[in-house]
Design a protein around this motif. Structure first.
Motif, short mmCIF file in Angstrom:
data_model
loop_
_atom_site.label_atom_id
_atom_site.label_comp_id
_atom_site.label_asym_id
_atom_site.label_seq_id
_atom_site.Cartn_x
_atom_site.Cartn_y
_atom_site.Cartn_z
N VAL A 23 0.74 -0.92 -0.11
CA VAL A 23 -0.10 0.01 0.00
C VAL A 23 0.87 1.17 -0.12
CG1 VAL A 23 -1.89 1.27 1.23
CG2 VAL A 23 -1.84 -1.24 1.14
N ALA A 70 -3.08 5.66 -1.94
CA ALA A 70 -4.09 6.47 -1.32
C ALA A 70 -3.35 7.78 -1.39
CB ALA A 70 -4.22 6.18 0.09
N VAL A 76 -2.30 -0.78 -3.95
CA VAL A 76 -3.12 0.44 -3.66
C VAL A 76 -2.16 1.50 -3.47
CG1 VAL A 76 -4.98 0.95 -1.87
CG2 VAL A 76 -4.79 -1.54 -2.27
N VAL A 124 -9.42 -1.45 -0.15
CA VAL A 124 -10.02 -0.31 -0.33
C VAL A 124 -11.49 -0.06 0.45
CG1 VAL A 124 -11.15 1.15 -2.10
CG2 VAL A 124 -8.87 0.19 -2.51
N THR A 125 -12.20 -1.35 0.27
CA THR A 125 -13.60 -1.61 0.77
C THR A 125 -13.33 -1.50 2.44
OG1 THR A 125 -13.98 -3.03 -0.61
CG2 THR A 125 -15.42 -3.09 1.24
N THR A 141 -13.03 2.50 3.02
CA THR A 141 -14.26 3.26 2.79
C THR A 141 -15.23 2.80 3.72
OG1 THR A 141 -14.71 1.63 0.91
CG2 THR A 141 -13.45 3.81 0.37
N PRO A 201 -10.91 6.07 -8.80
CA PRO A 201 -10.63 6.20 -7.31
C PRO A 201 -11.70 6.65 -6.62
CG PRO A 201 -9.22 7.43 -8.93
CD PRO A 201 -10.24 7.05 -9.86
N ALA A 229 -8.87 -4.52 -3.73
CA ALA A 229 -10.37 -4.04 -3.75
C ALA A 229 -10.85 -4.15 -2.56
CB ALA A 229 -10.92 -4.83 -4.72
N PHE A 286 -12.13 9.01 0.23
CA PHE A 286 -12.56 8.25 1.55
C PHE A 286 -12.57 9.09 2.73
CE2 PHE A 286 -8.27 7.67 3.36
CZ PHE A 286 -7.44 7.94 2.24
N ILE A 296 -8.35 6.91 -2.67
CA ILE A 296 -7.86 5.89 -2.73
C ILE A 296 -8.26 5.19 -3.89
CG2 ILE A 296 -9.73 4.73 -1.43
CD1 ILE A 296 -7.18 3.15 -0.08
N GLY A 297 -7.39 4.28 -4.39
CA GLY A 297 -7.52 3.51 -5.64
C GLY A 297 -6.85 2.30 -5.89
N ARG A 298 -7.13 1.34 -6.77
CA ARG A 298 -6.41 0.07 -6.75
C ARG A 298 -5.52 0.32 -7.93
NH1 ARG A 298 -7.07 -3.82 -10.30
NH2 ARG A 298 -9.12 -3.19 -10.84
#
Lengths: 263, 248
Positions: B32, B82, B80, B229-230, B233, B102, B226, B105, B213-215
């Motif tokens: 990350v 951010a 990931v 990220v979940t 968020t 993205p 993913a 968050f 934030i994004g993959r």
């Protein structure tokens, strides 16, 4: 007498060493935005950083000479425990991680620390000033001069100094006319090394002096900032630093060749 | 420059050894890249993610958002990303580095901090700062851009003695008492604990930073990325972020 040749297999580690040292520099040069280089380097922030670096490094070298030469002279005569302790003290800043040097200076001269607080109260507040940059640079750069000169003094035979003293020359005259001229090349190369080290100083300046254009933001600090803002500028300024460093090393090598005992 | 050095080093190792480092014994790494200001929060959530996913190790690289984008561009292996502002996430997206679109968050606002006890008697972004040692972030880095925006919105001119590259450098200079005051994120003021006093800035909301934030597209751990990220968020992530002062 002809020296015996080196074994051929040495070429393998030698190639590895050259590649290891050369690849990062070549990679950096390959990334230089040559077309934009003049514009990037003539930006006010870049010019300010450049001149600030030159000014502070010149001052640092001067201070290192004034304070470091006497120390080197004394250490070169020293024997026993005290000389060893002095030598350790004079060399430790060379190997300290830059951020540790900055922390040490901060704890010593910080505005809320006993010594720094006393200085600030007496009107000498160096926090966030160009003076703080010179202090940080001198702390890490002076050892290079001391070590270089002390080494040369130790390997210089005493014959001439003894002869001069026998002929009635005072200690100051012996120092001025005999001892120092003999180690002049080492003094020059030590000064060049100290300048180079001061030029690269980063951690102690950042921790101790801050970062403001024209006051405390030297070339390395400007590069550190531009790495976040515009990496092309960071790379362009890196080329400037590499060029100056290469010149200084060349100067050092030139003087070292002329050192005592070698043609 | 460090990146180039690292790239050069890696290239050298590959050239001389011809053997890329192999990963450990069946363990999966999730890498990350996160903005420095997310440091304590994301580290906490990373531990929880590991606990919920046996065999997964979450590895963080905390740095300035722009530096992280540079590293991603150079092919740094991350899953990931951010960012502490929209500008840098946009840079990464435009470069085709981010897999999905993205998401924002959380947010962060600025505040004024002074050393514990406020020895210089600062009362806020006002005349009490005249001839005092104020430290801020440099224009161009996310916290500095926010500071500039805030000063413009409030119609004030700041006269800092130092413009730092990292918000943590502003914080440490105030904590040590070198500076009389500093402008940092609310979350930094909170993380500083009892070492600083906080003077909230009226109208700080006018320069609110968005965190996105994004993959990472090149990630080989897409499902896991993913899921991370979940977590951020989701309810638990938001709870930890809010405790740290985000979104306030």
């Amino acid at each position: 007498m002809i020296r015996p040749p080196l074994p051929r297999w040495l070429l393998l580690p030698v190639t590895a060493a050259v590649v290891f040292l050369g690849v990062p520099l070549v990679a950096l040069l390959a990334r230089v935005p040559w077309a934009r280089l003049p514009a990037l380097l003539s930006a006010p922030a870049a010019l300010d950083a450049f001149w600030l670096s030159l000014r502070t490094c010149a001052l640092t070298t001067l201070v290192a000479l004034v304070l470091g030469l006497p120390l080197a002279l004394l250490l070169s005569r020293g024997k026993g425990r005290w000389a060893a302790a002095g030598r350790t003290l004079a060399t430790v800043p060379m190997v300290l991680p830059p951020v540790v040097a900055g922390l040490a200076l901060l704890v010593a001269l910080g505005r809320r620390e006993p010594l720094g607080g006393w200085l600030a109260a007496s009107g000498v507040d160096v926090a966030f000033t160009t003076t703080a940059v010179v202090i940080a640079q001198t702390f890490v750069a002076m050892p290079y001069l001391v070590v270089s000169v002390e080494g040369a003094l130790r390997s210089t035979p005493d014959d001439y100094a003894i002869a001069a003293a026998t002929l009635g020359a005072s200690p100051t005259t012996v120092l001025r006319r005999v001892s120092l001229p003999l180690v002049a090349p080492a003094v020059a190369s030590g000064a060049a090394l100290a300048f180079a080290r001061a030029l690269g100083e980063f951690g102690a300046t950042l921790t101790f002096a801050g970062s403001l254009q024209g006051t405390t933001r030297t070339l390395p600090l400007e590069i550190y900032l531009q790495r976040e803002v515009d990496s092309d500028t960071a790379i362009a300024l890196s080329v400037v630093l590499i060029t100056i460093a290469a010149l200084l090393v060349a100067v050092t090598a030139r003087f070292s060749r002329g050192a005592w005992g070698q043609p | 420059m460090r990146r180039q050095l690292r790239a050069g080093l890696a290239a050298t190792l590959l050239l001389t050894a011809c053997a890329p480092p192999s990963s450990g014994s069946g363990n999966t790494d999730l890498v990350v890249f996160a903005a420095s200001s997310l440091n304590p929060t994301f580290a906490t959530l990373g531990k929880e993610f590991e606990a919920a996913h046996p065999g997964v190790t979450v590895k963080f690289s905390f740095d300035g958002s722009a530096a992280l984008v540079d590293q991603l561009k150079a092919g740094a292996p991350a899953d990931v990303f951010a960012s502490a502002d929209k500008a840098n996430m946009d840079k990464a997206s435009t470069a085709g580095l981010i897999g999905n679109s993205p998401v924002q968050f959380t947010t962060n606002v600025l505040t004024l901090i002074v050393p514990k006890g406020n020895p210089a008697g600062i009362t806020g972004l006002d005349a009490s700062l005249d001839n005092k040692l104020l430290v801020v972030c440099a224009d161009g880095v996310p916290c500095g851009t926010a500071t500039k925006k805030l000063a413009a919105a409030l119609g004030i001119t700041l006269k800092p003695v130092s413009e730092e590259t990292k918000v943590t450098d502003v914080r440490t200079k105030v904590e040590s008492g070198q500076a009389d005051a500093g402008i940092v994120y609310v979350t930094d003021a909170k993380a500083s604990g009892g070492k600083v006093d906080t003077l909230p800035i009226a109208g700080a909301d006018k320069a609110r930073n968005s965190y996105l934030i994004g993959r990472v597209l090149a990630s080989k751990q897409a499902p896991l990325a993913a899921e991370f990220v979940t977590l951020i968020t989701g309810e638990r992530g938001q709870q930890v972020l809010e405790t740290a002062g985000f979104g306030g």
